[in-house]
Design an enzyme around this catalytic site. Structure first.
Site, PDB file in Angstrom:
ATOM      1  CB  ALA A 208      -0.909  -0.013   1.213  1.00 55.97           C
ATOM      2  CG  ASN A 209      -0.079   4.629  -1.784  1.00 53.23           C
ATOM      3  OD1 ASN A 209      -0.820   5.467  -1.289  1.00 53.23           O
ATOM      4  ND2 ASN A 209      -0.399   3.953  -2.888  1.00 53.23           N
ATOM      5  NE  ARG A 210       4.825   6.826   4.807  1.00 54.10           N
ATOM      6  CZ  ARG A 210       4.837   6.087   5.902  1.00 54.10           C
ATOM      7  NH1 ARG A 210       3.770   6.012   6.676  1.00 54.10           N
ATOM      8  NH2 ARG A 210       5.920   5.406   6.233  1.00 54.10           N
ATOM      9  CB  SER A 211      -2.826   7.906  -0.870  1.00 54.58           C
ATOM     10  OG  SER A 211      -4.051   8.539  -1.140  1.00 54.58           O
ATOM     11  CB  ALA A 274      -1.691   7.296  -4.230  1.00 56.88           C
TER      12      ALA A 274
END
Ligand code: C5P
Length: 402
Positions: A208-211, A274
Protein backbone atom coordinates in the site's frame (compact mmCIF):
# COMPACT_ATOMS: atom_id res chain seq x y z
CA UNK A 1 -33.47 33.06 -1.88
CA UNK A 2 -36.01 31.98 0.66
CA UNK A 3 -37.44 28.54 0.09
CA UNK A 4 -40.15 26.65 1.91
CA UNK A 5 -39.06 23.36 3.38
CA UNK A 6 -41.43 20.78 4.79
CA UNK A 7 -39.38 18.74 7.26
CA UNK A 8 -40.78 15.39 8.35
CA UNK A 9 -39.20 14.15 11.54
CA UNK A 10 -39.51 10.39 12.04
CA UNK A 11 -39.14 8.37 15.18
CA UNK A 12 -35.47 7.77 15.82
CA UNK A 13 -32.84 8.92 18.27
CA UNK A 14 -31.38 11.07 15.46
CA UNK A 15 -34.48 13.29 15.75
CA UNK A 16 -32.52 15.51 18.11
CA UNK A 17 -30.19 16.38 15.22
CA UNK A 18 -33.21 17.53 13.22
CA UNK A 19 -33.70 20.32 15.75
CA UNK A 20 -30.27 21.58 14.77
CA UNK A 21 -31.22 21.12 11.12
CA UNK A 22 -34.22 23.42 11.61
CA UNK A 23 -31.88 26.02 13.09
CA UNK A 24 -29.42 25.70 10.17
CA UNK A 25 -32.20 25.97 7.59
CA UNK A 26 -33.58 29.07 9.33
CA UNK A 27 -30.08 30.62 9.42
CA UNK A 28 -30.04 30.29 5.62
CA UNK A 29 -33.32 32.22 5.50
CA UNK A 30 -35.56 29.28 4.62
CA UNK A 31 -39.07 28.86 5.97
CA UNK A 32 -39.45 25.55 7.76
CA UNK A 33 -42.67 23.73 8.53
CA UNK A 34 -42.39 20.51 10.46
CA UNK A 35 -44.48 17.36 10.56
CA UNK A 36 -43.59 15.44 13.68
CA UNK A 37 -44.63 11.80 13.41
CA UNK A 38 -45.97 9.95 16.41
CA UNK A 39 -42.61 8.21 16.70
CA UNK A 40 -40.75 11.50 16.30
CA UNK A 41 -42.74 12.98 19.15
CA UNK A 42 -41.38 10.23 21.40
CA UNK A 43 -37.95 11.79 21.02
CA UNK A 44 -38.53 15.54 20.70
CA UNK A 45 -41.49 17.73 21.56
CA UNK A 46 -43.78 19.85 19.36
CA UNK A 47 -42.78 22.76 21.57
CA UNK A 48 -39.05 22.49 20.81
CA UNK A 49 -39.89 22.21 17.09
CA UNK A 50 -42.19 25.23 17.24
CA UNK A 51 -39.65 27.33 19.15
CA UNK A 52 -37.00 26.75 16.51
CA UNK A 53 -39.14 26.86 13.38
CA UNK A 54 -41.37 29.67 14.72
CA UNK A 55 -44.34 27.75 13.33
CA UNK A 56 -46.63 25.29 15.03
CA UNK A 57 -45.52 21.69 14.65
CA UNK A 58 -47.93 19.58 12.64
CA UNK A 59 -48.78 16.27 14.25
CA UNK A 60 -51.31 13.55 13.58
CA UNK A 61 -53.49 15.01 16.27
CA UNK A 62 -53.56 18.23 14.31
CA UNK A 63 -54.37 16.53 11.02
CA UNK A 64 -57.37 14.82 12.53
CA UNK A 65 -58.88 17.91 14.06
CA UNK A 66 -57.73 20.77 11.86
CA UNK A 67 -57.89 19.44 8.34
CA UNK A 68 -60.19 22.32 7.48
CA UNK A 69 -57.49 24.81 8.51
CA UNK A 70 -54.58 23.49 6.44
CA UNK A 71 -54.84 20.09 4.81
CA UNK A 72 -52.11 17.59 4.08
CA UNK A 73 -52.32 18.44 0.39
CA UNK A 74 -51.76 22.13 1.02
CA UNK A 75 -49.00 21.29 3.50
CA UNK A 76 -47.03 19.32 0.95
CA UNK A 77 -47.91 21.44 -2.09
CA UNK A 78 -46.94 24.76 -0.51
CA UNK A 79 -43.39 23.50 0.09
CA UNK A 80 -40.52 23.76 -2.41
CA UNK A 81 -38.86 20.65 -0.99
CA UNK A 82 -39.75 17.84 1.41
CA UNK A 83 -37.04 16.57 3.72
CA UNK A 84 -37.46 13.38 5.75
CA UNK A 85 -34.95 13.32 8.63
CA UNK A 86 -34.60 10.98 10.31
CA UNK A 87 -36.09 8.67 7.70
CA UNK A 88 -36.70 5.47 9.65
CA UNK A 89 -36.87 2.04 8.01
CA UNK A 90 -40.62 2.14 8.56
CA UNK A 91 -41.11 5.55 6.97
CA UNK A 92 -39.00 4.52 3.96
CA UNK A 93 -41.05 1.33 3.59
CA UNK A 94 -44.26 3.35 3.71
CA UNK A 95 -42.93 5.75 1.10
CA UNK A 96 -41.79 2.92 -1.18
CA UNK A 97 -45.17 1.21 -0.81
CA UNK A 98 -47.21 4.37 -1.28
CA UNK A 99 -48.93 4.12 2.10
CA UNK A 100 -50.91 7.04 3.45
CA UNK A 101 -52.08 6.17 6.92
CA UNK A 102 -50.81 9.16 8.86
CA UNK A 103 -50.03 12.81 8.22
CA UNK A 104 -46.37 12.27 7.22
CA UNK A 105 -46.97 9.45 4.74
CA UNK A 106 -50.02 11.23 3.33
CA UNK A 107 -48.06 14.44 2.76
CA UNK A 108 -45.30 12.44 1.09
CA UNK A 109 -47.74 10.70 -1.23
CA UNK A 110 -49.55 13.93 -2.06
CA UNK A 111 -46.46 15.88 -3.02
CA UNK A 112 -45.31 16.90 -6.48
CA UNK A 113 -42.06 18.39 -5.14
CA UNK A 114 -38.53 16.97 -4.79
CA UNK A 115 -38.03 14.74 -1.76
CA UNK A 116 -34.79 14.31 0.18
CA UNK A 117 -34.44 11.52 2.73
CA UNK A 118 -31.79 11.17 5.46
CA UNK A 119 -32.04 7.54 6.57
CA UNK A 120 -31.21 6.63 10.16
CA UNK A 121 -31.48 3.14 11.57
CA UNK A 122 -29.61 0.18 12.95
CA UNK A 123 -27.01 -1.13 10.43
CA UNK A 124 -28.75 -4.51 10.19
CA UNK A 125 -32.01 -2.81 9.31
CA UNK A 126 -30.22 -0.66 6.73
CA UNK A 127 -28.59 -3.71 5.17
CA UNK A 128 -31.73 -5.86 5.27
CA UNK A 129 -32.91 -6.91 1.78
CA UNK A 130 -36.28 -5.27 2.44
CA UNK A 131 -34.67 -1.88 3.08
CA UNK A 132 -32.33 -2.37 0.09
CA UNK A 133 -35.39 -3.00 -2.09
CA UNK A 134 -37.24 0.00 -0.69
CA UNK A 135 -34.24 2.27 -1.27
CA UNK A 136 -33.91 1.06 -4.86
CA UNK A 137 -37.60 1.81 -5.45
CA UNK A 138 -37.34 5.25 -3.89
CA UNK A 139 -34.26 6.16 -5.90
CA UNK A 140 -36.00 4.98 -9.08
CA UNK A 141 -38.87 7.29 -8.09
CA UNK A 142 -36.41 10.20 -8.04
CA UNK A 143 -36.04 10.51 -4.27
CA UNK A 144 -32.64 11.92 -3.27
CA UNK A 145 -30.74 10.26 -0.43
CA UNK A 146 -28.21 11.83 1.91
CA UNK A 147 -26.22 9.45 4.13
CA UNK A 148 -26.42 7.38 6.20
CA UNK A 149 -22.92 7.62 7.62
CA UNK A 150 -20.95 4.88 9.26
CA UNK A 151 -20.31 5.01 12.94
CA UNK A 152 -21.20 3.89 16.41
CA UNK A 153 -24.91 3.30 16.97
CA UNK A 154 -27.02 4.25 19.96
CA UNK A 155 -27.25 0.51 20.65
CA UNK A 156 -24.22 -0.50 22.66
CA UNK A 157 -21.37 -1.98 20.73
CA UNK A 158 -23.03 -1.69 17.31
CA UNK A 159 -21.12 -0.11 14.47
CA UNK A 160 -21.85 0.31 10.78
CA UNK A 161 -23.83 2.33 8.24
CA UNK A 162 -26.98 3.79 9.75
CA UNK A 163 -26.13 7.07 11.46
CA UNK A 164 -28.13 9.94 10.08
CA UNK A 165 -26.11 12.44 8.03
CA UNK A 166 -25.05 15.49 10.03
CA UNK A 167 -27.26 18.59 9.84
CA UNK A 168 -24.65 20.44 7.75
CA UNK A 169 -24.53 17.56 5.26
CA UNK A 170 -28.31 17.57 4.98
CA UNK A 171 -28.26 21.35 4.56
CA UNK A 172 -25.74 21.00 1.71
CA UNK A 173 -27.95 18.39 0.03
CA UNK A 174 -30.99 20.68 0.44
CA UNK A 175 -29.19 23.58 -1.15
CA UNK A 176 -27.96 21.42 -3.99
CA UNK A 177 -31.49 20.31 -4.72
CA UNK A 178 -32.96 23.77 -4.44
CA UNK A 179 -30.32 25.70 -6.33
CA UNK A 180 -29.41 22.77 -8.56
CA UNK A 181 -30.08 24.22 -11.96
CA UNK A 182 -28.02 27.36 -11.36
CA UNK A 183 -24.89 25.59 -10.17
CA UNK A 184 -21.85 25.54 -12.48
CA UNK A 185 -21.69 21.75 -12.84
CA UNK A 186 -25.44 21.08 -12.88
CA UNK A 187 -26.28 18.21 -15.21
CA UNK A 188 -22.64 17.04 -15.45
CA UNK A 189 -21.23 13.71 -14.36
CA UNK A 190 -17.84 13.95 -12.70
CA UNK A 191 -15.79 10.85 -11.95
CA UNK A 192 -13.07 10.97 -9.29
CA UNK A 193 -10.57 8.36 -8.08
CA UNK A 194 -9.15 8.70 -4.61
CA UNK A 195 -7.06 7.01 -1.93
CA UNK A 196 -4.43 4.30 -2.20
CA UNK A 197 -4.88 0.83 -3.58
CA UNK A 198 -4.09 -2.31 -1.63
CA UNK A 199 -2.37 -5.04 -3.58
CA UNK A 200 -2.57 -8.38 -1.78
CA UNK A 201 0.52 -10.49 -1.12
CA UNK A 202 -1.44 -13.18 0.69
CA UNK A 203 -4.78 -13.15 2.54
CA UNK A 204 -3.38 -11.02 5.38
CA UNK A 205 -0.63 -8.87 3.82
CA UNK A 206 -0.70 -6.21 1.16
CA UNK A 207 1.34 -3.52 -0.56
CA UNK A 208 0.00 0.00 0.00
CA UNK A 209 1.05 3.64 0.24
CA UNK A 210 0.44 6.62 2.51
CA UNK A 211 -2.36 8.29 0.54
CA UNK A 212 -5.20 9.39 2.86
CA UNK A 213 -7.75 10.08 0.11
CA UNK A 214 -8.20 13.63 1.42
CA UNK A 215 -7.48 15.42 -1.85
CA UNK A 216 -9.62 13.11 -4.01
CA UNK A 217 -12.51 13.10 -1.53
CA UNK A 218 -12.34 16.91 -1.33
CA UNK A 219 -12.56 17.12 -5.13
CA UNK A 220 -15.59 14.80 -5.15
CA UNK A 221 -17.27 16.91 -2.45
CA UNK A 222 -16.48 20.17 -4.27
CA UNK A 223 -17.85 18.80 -7.56
CA UNK A 224 -21.06 17.71 -5.79
CA UNK A 225 -21.36 21.14 -4.18
CA UNK A 226 -21.02 22.62 -7.67
CA UNK A 227 -24.09 20.61 -8.72
CA UNK A 228 -22.45 17.64 -10.47
CA UNK A 229 -23.54 14.05 -10.15
CA UNK A 230 -20.37 12.54 -8.77
CA UNK A 231 -19.01 9.00 -8.78
CA UNK A 232 -16.11 8.58 -6.40
CA UNK A 233 -14.08 5.39 -6.84
CA UNK A 234 -12.04 5.07 -3.69
CA UNK A 235 -9.38 2.72 -2.43
CA UNK A 236 -9.32 1.84 1.28
CA UNK A 237 -9.34 5.07 3.35
CA UNK A 238 -10.11 6.01 6.93
CA UNK A 239 -12.10 9.14 6.04
CA UNK A 240 -15.88 9.26 5.50
CA UNK A 241 -17.36 9.22 2.01
CA UNK A 242 -18.55 12.73 1.08
CA UNK A 243 -22.29 13.42 1.33
CA UNK A 244 -24.29 13.49 -1.88
CA UNK A 245 -21.72 11.45 -3.82
CA UNK A 246 -21.97 7.87 -5.10
CA UNK A 247 -18.94 6.18 -3.60
CA UNK A 248 -17.66 2.88 -4.97
CA UNK A 249 -15.21 1.19 -2.61
CA UNK A 250 -12.43 -0.84 -4.21
CA UNK A 251 -9.16 -2.36 -3.02
CA UNK A 252 -6.87 -3.12 -5.94
CA UNK A 253 -5.82 -1.18 -9.03
CA UNK A 254 -7.58 -3.67 -11.26
CA UNK A 255 -10.82 -3.26 -9.31
CA UNK A 256 -10.41 0.51 -9.53
CA UNK A 257 -10.04 0.39 -13.31
CA UNK A 258 -13.13 -1.83 -13.63
CA UNK A 259 -15.18 0.52 -11.41
CA UNK A 260 -14.00 3.57 -13.36
CA UNK A 261 -14.92 1.97 -16.68
CA UNK A 262 -18.31 0.93 -15.31
CA UNK A 263 -18.99 4.54 -14.27
CA UNK A 264 -18.46 5.99 -17.77
CA UNK A 265 -19.59 8.10 -19.54
CA UNK A 266 -18.46 11.18 -17.63
CA UNK A 267 -18.07 14.84 -18.56
CA UNK A 268 -14.88 15.11 -16.54
CA UNK A 269 -12.67 12.61 -14.72
CA UNK A 270 -10.12 13.47 -12.06
CA UNK A 271 -7.61 10.78 -11.18
CA UNK A 272 -6.40 11.67 -7.72
CA UNK A 273 -5.86 8.11 -6.47
CA UNK A 274 -2.36 6.99 -5.56
CA UNK A 275 -2.61 3.76 -7.51
CA UNK A 276 0.04 1.15 -6.71
CA UNK A 277 2.29 0.83 -9.73
CA UNK A 278 2.95 -2.84 -9.05
CA UNK A 279 1.23 -5.83 -7.59
CA UNK A 280 2.63 -9.23 -6.69
CA UNK A 281 2.78 -11.68 -9.58
CA UNK A 282 0.77 -14.34 -7.80
CA UNK A 283 -1.25 -13.71 -4.65
CA UNK A 284 -0.65 -16.61 -2.25
CA UNK A 285 -3.90 -18.40 -1.49
CA UNK A 286 -2.82 -19.09 2.11
CA UNK A 287 -0.88 -16.98 4.58
CA UNK A 288 2.81 -17.29 3.77
CA UNK A 289 4.74 -18.98 6.58
CA UNK A 290 8.26 -18.61 7.88
CA UNK A 291 9.95 -21.87 7.03
CA UNK A 292 13.50 -21.29 8.23
CA UNK A 293 14.81 -21.07 4.67
CA UNK A 294 15.03 -17.28 4.52
CA UNK A 295 12.67 -14.59 3.28
CA UNK A 296 10.40 -15.27 0.31
CA UNK A 297 11.05 -13.48 -2.94
CA UNK A 298 8.22 -11.28 -4.17
CA UNK A 299 7.88 -10.90 -7.91
CA UNK A 300 6.10 -7.74 -8.96
CA UNK A 301 4.16 -7.08 -12.13
CA UNK A 302 2.90 -3.76 -13.42
CA UNK A 303 -0.65 -2.63 -12.68
CA UNK A 304 -2.80 -1.10 -15.41
CA UNK A 305 -2.39 2.67 -15.64
CA UNK A 306 -5.97 3.78 -15.09
CA UNK A 307 -5.44 7.40 -16.08
CA UNK A 308 -3.61 6.52 -19.30
CA UNK A 309 -6.12 3.80 -20.17
CA UNK A 310 -9.08 6.18 -19.84
CA UNK A 311 -7.30 9.13 -21.49
CA UNK A 312 -6.44 6.98 -24.52
CA UNK A 313 -9.90 5.49 -24.97
CA UNK A 314 -11.36 5.92 -28.42
CA UNK A 315 -14.92 5.71 -27.11
CA UNK A 316 -16.39 7.32 -24.04
CA UNK A 317 -13.26 9.31 -23.25
CA UNK A 318 -14.40 11.88 -20.69
CA UNK A 319 -14.48 15.42 -22.11
CA UNK A 320 -11.81 16.53 -19.66
CA UNK A 321 -9.27 14.15 -18.16
CA UNK A 322 -7.24 15.41 -15.21
CA UNK A 323 -4.34 13.50 -13.69
CA UNK A 324 -2.20 14.11 -10.65
CA UNK A 325 1.54 13.92 -10.45
CA UNK A 326 3.15 13.40 -7.09
CA UNK A 327 6.80 14.23 -7.57
CA UNK A 328 9.77 14.62 -5.29
CA UNK A 329 12.00 16.53 -7.72
CA UNK A 330 11.73 18.58 -10.96
CA UNK A 331 8.02 18.72 -10.23
CA UNK A 332 6.78 20.81 -13.17
CA UNK A 333 9.14 19.32 -15.73
CA UNK A 334 8.10 15.79 -14.85
CA UNK A 335 4.42 16.80 -14.83
CA UNK A 336 4.68 18.28 -18.33
CA UNK A 337 6.16 15.05 -19.63
CA UNK A 338 3.54 13.04 -17.75
CA UNK A 339 0.68 15.01 -19.32
CA UNK A 340 1.89 14.08 -22.79
CA UNK A 341 2.75 10.50 -21.93
CA UNK A 342 -0.56 9.75 -20.24
CA UNK A 343 -2.64 11.56 -22.83
CA UNK A 344 -4.57 13.59 -20.25
CA UNK A 345 -5.66 17.22 -20.63
CA UNK A 346 -4.40 18.61 -17.35
CA UNK A 347 -1.99 17.52 -14.66
CA UNK A 348 -2.15 18.77 -11.11
CA UNK A 349 1.44 18.46 -9.96
CA UNK A 350 2.42 18.43 -6.34
CA UNK A 351 5.67 18.16 -4.47
CA UNK A 352 5.47 15.24 -2.07
CA UNK A 353 9.13 15.27 -1.21
CA UNK A 354 10.34 14.52 2.33
CA UNK A 355 9.27 17.22 4.79
CA UNK A 356 6.40 18.61 2.68
CA UNK A 357 3.78 16.68 4.68
CA UNK A 358 1.52 16.49 1.63
CA UNK A 359 0.95 12.73 1.70
CA UNK A 360 -1.58 12.25 4.48
CA UNK A 361 -1.59 15.96 5.41
CA UNK A 362 -4.30 18.57 4.93
CA UNK A 363 -2.42 21.17 2.86
CA UNK A 364 -1.06 21.04 -0.62
CA UNK A 365 1.07 23.14 -2.98
CA UNK A 366 0.19 22.45 -6.58
CA UNK A 367 0.93 23.54 -10.12
CA UNK A 368 -1.74 23.20 -12.76
CA UNK A 369 -0.17 22.04 -16.01
CA UNK A 370 -2.45 22.43 -19.05
CA UNK A 371 -1.91 22.58 -22.78
CA UNK A 372 -1.61 26.35 -22.39
CA UNK A 373 1.08 26.44 -19.75
CA UNK A 374 1.73 26.17 -16.04
CA UNK A 375 0.01 27.93 -13.15
CA UNK A 376 1.64 27.91 -9.73
CA UNK A 377 -0.99 27.95 -7.01
CA UNK A 378 -0.13 29.13 -3.49
CA UNK A 379 -0.06 26.60 -0.65
CA UNK A 380 -3.60 26.02 0.57
CA UNK A 381 -5.91 23.50 2.20
CA UNK A 382 -6.76 20.46 0.11
CA UNK A 383 -10.41 21.61 0.28
CA UNK A 384 -9.44 24.92 -1.30
CA UNK A 385 -7.34 23.20 -3.98
CA UNK A 386 -10.43 21.08 -4.68
CA UNK A 387 -12.75 24.09 -4.99
CA UNK A 388 -10.35 25.92 -7.30
CA UNK A 389 -9.85 22.89 -9.47
CA UNK A 390 -13.60 22.28 -9.69
CA UNK A 391 -14.17 25.92 -10.64
CA UNK A 392 -11.61 25.50 -13.43
CA UNK A 393 -13.27 22.29 -14.58
CA UNK A 394 -16.68 23.99 -14.65
CA UNK A 395 -15.24 26.86 -16.69
CA UNK A 396 -13.73 24.39 -19.17
CA UNK A 397 -17.00 22.54 -19.84
CA UNK A 398 -18.46 23.14 -23.28
CA UNK A 399 -21.34 25.61 -23.05
CA UNK A 400 -24.94 24.48 -23.04
CA UNK A 401 -24.43 20.76 -23.56
CA UNK A 402 -25.11 19.51 -20.04
O1 C5P B 1 2.74 7.71 -13.20
P1 C5P B 1 2.22 8.30 -11.95
O2 C5P B 1 1.80 7.27 -10.92
O3 C5P B 1 3.10 9.35 -11.34
O4 C5P B 1 0.89 9.08 -12.39
C1 C5P B 1 0.05 9.69 -11.50
C2 C5P B 1 -1.31 9.86 -12.10
O5 C5P B 1 -1.71 8.69 -12.78
C3 C5P B 1 -2.38 10.09 -11.06
O6 C5P B 1 -3.40 10.86 -11.64
C4 C5P B 1 -2.83 8.68 -10.76
O7 C5P B 1 -4.16 8.67 -10.23
C5 C5P B 1 -2.78 8.04 -12.12
N1 C5P B 1 -2.46 6.61 -12.09
C6 C5P B 1 -3.42 5.71 -12.49
N2 C5P B 1 -3.13 4.37 -12.54
C7 C5P B 1 -1.90 3.93 -12.21
C8 C5P B 1 -0.91 4.84 -11.83
C9 C5P B 1 -1.23 6.17 -11.79
O8 C5P B 1 -4.56 6.12 -12.77
N3 C5P B 1 -1.65 2.62 -12.27
Amino acid sequence: MTKRILLIIGGGIAAYKSLDLIRRLKERGHEVRVILTKGGAEFITPLSVASLSRERAFTDLFSLTDEADIGHIELSRSADLLVVAPATADLLAKMAGGHADDLASTALLATDKPVLVAPAMNPRMWQHPATRRNMALLQADGVTVVGPNEGAMAERGEFGPGRMAEPMEILAAVERLLGGADLPLAGRHVLVTSGPTHEPIDPVRYIANRSSGRQGHAIAAAAAAAGARVTLVSGPVAIAPPAGVTTVAVETAREMLAAVEAALPADAAVFAAAVADWRTAGEAAQKMKKNGKGAPRLTLVENPDILATIAHRAEQRPGLVVGFAAETEKVVEHARQKRLRKGCDWIVANDVGPGTGVMGGTRNTVHLVTGEGVEDWPTMDKDEVARRLVARIAAAMPKGSA
